[in-house]
Design a protein around this motif. Structure first.
Motif, PDB file in Angstrom:
ATOM      1  N   TYR B  41       0.836  -1.211   0.000  1.00  0.00           N
ATOM      2  CA  TYR B  41       0.000   0.000   0.000  1.00  0.00           C
ATOM      3  C   TYR B  41       0.869   1.259   0.000  1.00  0.00           C
ATOM      4  N   THR B  43       3.635   1.709  -1.662  1.00  0.00           N
ATOM      5  CA  THR B  43       4.037   2.032  -3.035  1.00  0.00           C
ATOM      6  C   THR B  43       2.852   2.589  -3.832  1.00  0.00           C
ATOM      7  N   GLU B  44       1.642   2.162  -3.463  1.00  0.00           N
ATOM      8  CA  GLU B  44       0.427   2.674  -4.132  1.00  0.00           C
ATOM      9  C   GLU B  44       0.148   4.126  -3.725  1.00  0.00           C
ATOM     10  N   ASN B  45       0.451   4.442  -2.440  1.00  0.00           N
ATOM     11  CA  ASN B  45       0.190   5.796  -1.909  1.00  0.00           C
ATOM     12  C   ASN B  45       1.508   6.391  -1.397  1.00  0.00           C
ATOM     13  N   THR B  47       3.160   9.222  -1.626  1.00  0.00           N
ATOM     14  CA  THR B  47       3.223  10.559  -1.013  1.00  0.00           C
ATOM     15  C   THR B  47       2.675  10.534   0.411  1.00  0.00           C
ATOM     16  N   VAL B  48       1.487   9.923   0.569  1.00  0.00           N
ATOM     17  CA  VAL B  48       0.863   9.853   1.904  1.00  0.00           C
ATOM     18  C   VAL B  48       1.781   9.125   2.878  1.00  0.00           C
ATOM     19  N   PHE B  49       2.355   8.001   2.435  1.00  0.00           N
ATOM     20  CA  PHE B  49       3.208   7.205   3.323  1.00  0.00           C
ATOM     21  C   PHE B  49       4.486   7.959   3.679  1.00  0.00           C
ATOM     22  N   ASN B 125      -5.155   7.889   8.090  1.00  0.00           N
ATOM     23  CA  ASN B 125      -4.882   7.412   6.725  1.00  0.00           C
ATOM     24  C   ASN B 125      -4.386   5.965   6.792  1.00  0.00           C
ATOM     25  N   MET B 126      -4.123   5.385   5.623  1.00  0.00           N
ATOM     26  CA  MET B 126      -3.713   3.976   5.559  1.00  0.00           C
ATOM     27  C   MET B 126      -2.423   3.725   6.356  1.00  0.00           C
TER      28      MET B 126
END
Lengths: 80, 193
Positions: B41, B43-45, B47-49, B125-126
């Protein structure tokens, strides 16, 4: 105190500080990320083999743990 | 007194016992799969991570790593001394190992307090969903480990103790398992993204 345990402990601290400093200086780029995992593997194996005395165990346990860890690390690096 | 000897080369008797090692493998696989999902997840998100990771206190994470490594070091010495029939010294190292665990929990509580005070929860967030769940389950393991340590230390120091080397090794193996899990959680949560 066991001399070998003291040496392993010092090595674990050195590796920990090295990784944190490396990320502080260079960030977590695509080059640094595999190094972070490599150092994590070194620390993991030191604790398992020296502190948990897995070095004395049957090869089955040593190989199983090492293979599980290697598989996990390869997957993490390839996903990144 | 003679040192106690166990044939660890026997496949059924790894240090800590076969049942403890089955538990260790199951725990490592469970946490490992959750960490793989976290990286997926991430790598999918990306910026957020990355932004969320930068909000984490790396100093707290590093100090907590040192607490657990130091605690594990004392635990390894405690097991070694018990095998040499140095029960009093072993008990002292047990207590030092426990101190490391309590310090870990204290600093983790401070970290959690700062996060909650900043309004960061499971739903933020995730990244934080994984952060709370992974570190939370790890904290539960540390608390369980401390309960086992306190109980075993009480058992080994009382009069006419029936605590065996196998008991001490199993207790040590569980405690080291908390180290092992943290040694994977710390770099991936605090440094990887």
């Amino acid at each position: 105190m066991e001399k070998s345990l003291i040496l392993v402990y010092i090595l674990l601290l050195i590796v920990t500080f090295t990784v944190v400093c490396m990320v502080g200086w260079y960030g977590s780029s695509d080059v640094v990320a595999p190094l972070i995992m490599l150092f994590a593997v070194v620390k993991f194996l030191l604790v398992a083999f020296q502190f948990m005395e897995l070095k004395k165990a049957h090869s089955f346990w040593k190989i199983s743990l090492t293979l599980t860890l290697v598989l996990f690390t390869v997957l993490v690096i390839s996903l990144k | 007194m003679e040192s106690l000897k166990i044939n660890y080369k026997n496949i059924y008797y790894p240090p800590g016992g076969i049942l403890m090692w089955i538990i260790i493998f199951l725990e490592l696989i469970t946490f490992g799969m959750a960490l793989l999902a976290f990286v997926y997840y991430g790598t999918e998100n990306a910026t957020v991570f990355h932004e969320s990771r930068m909000e984490l206190n790396t100093v707290f994470g590093t100090v907590n790593t040192i607490f657990l490594l130091t605690s594990g070091f004392f635990m390894a010495n405690a097991v070694h001394l018990f095998k040499e029939n140095e029960v009093k010294k072993s008990s002292l190292y047990f207590k030092l190992a426990m101190l490391g665990g309590f310090l870990f929990l204290a600093l983790k509580s401070v970290e959690y307090y700062h996060k909650i005070e900043s309004g960061i929860t499971l739903d933020t967030n995730m990244f934080y969903t994984f952060y709370w769940l992974l570190t939370g389950f790890h904290v539960i393991h540390v608390i369980m480990g401390l309960v086992i340590l306190v109980w075993t230390n009480y058992g080994m120091t009382k009069k006419n103790s029936d605590t065996t080397v196998e008991d001490i090794e199993a207790c040590g193996a569980f405690w080291h398992m908390c180290d092992l899990i943290w040694l994977l959680l710390f770099p991936i949560l605090y440094l990887f993204f």
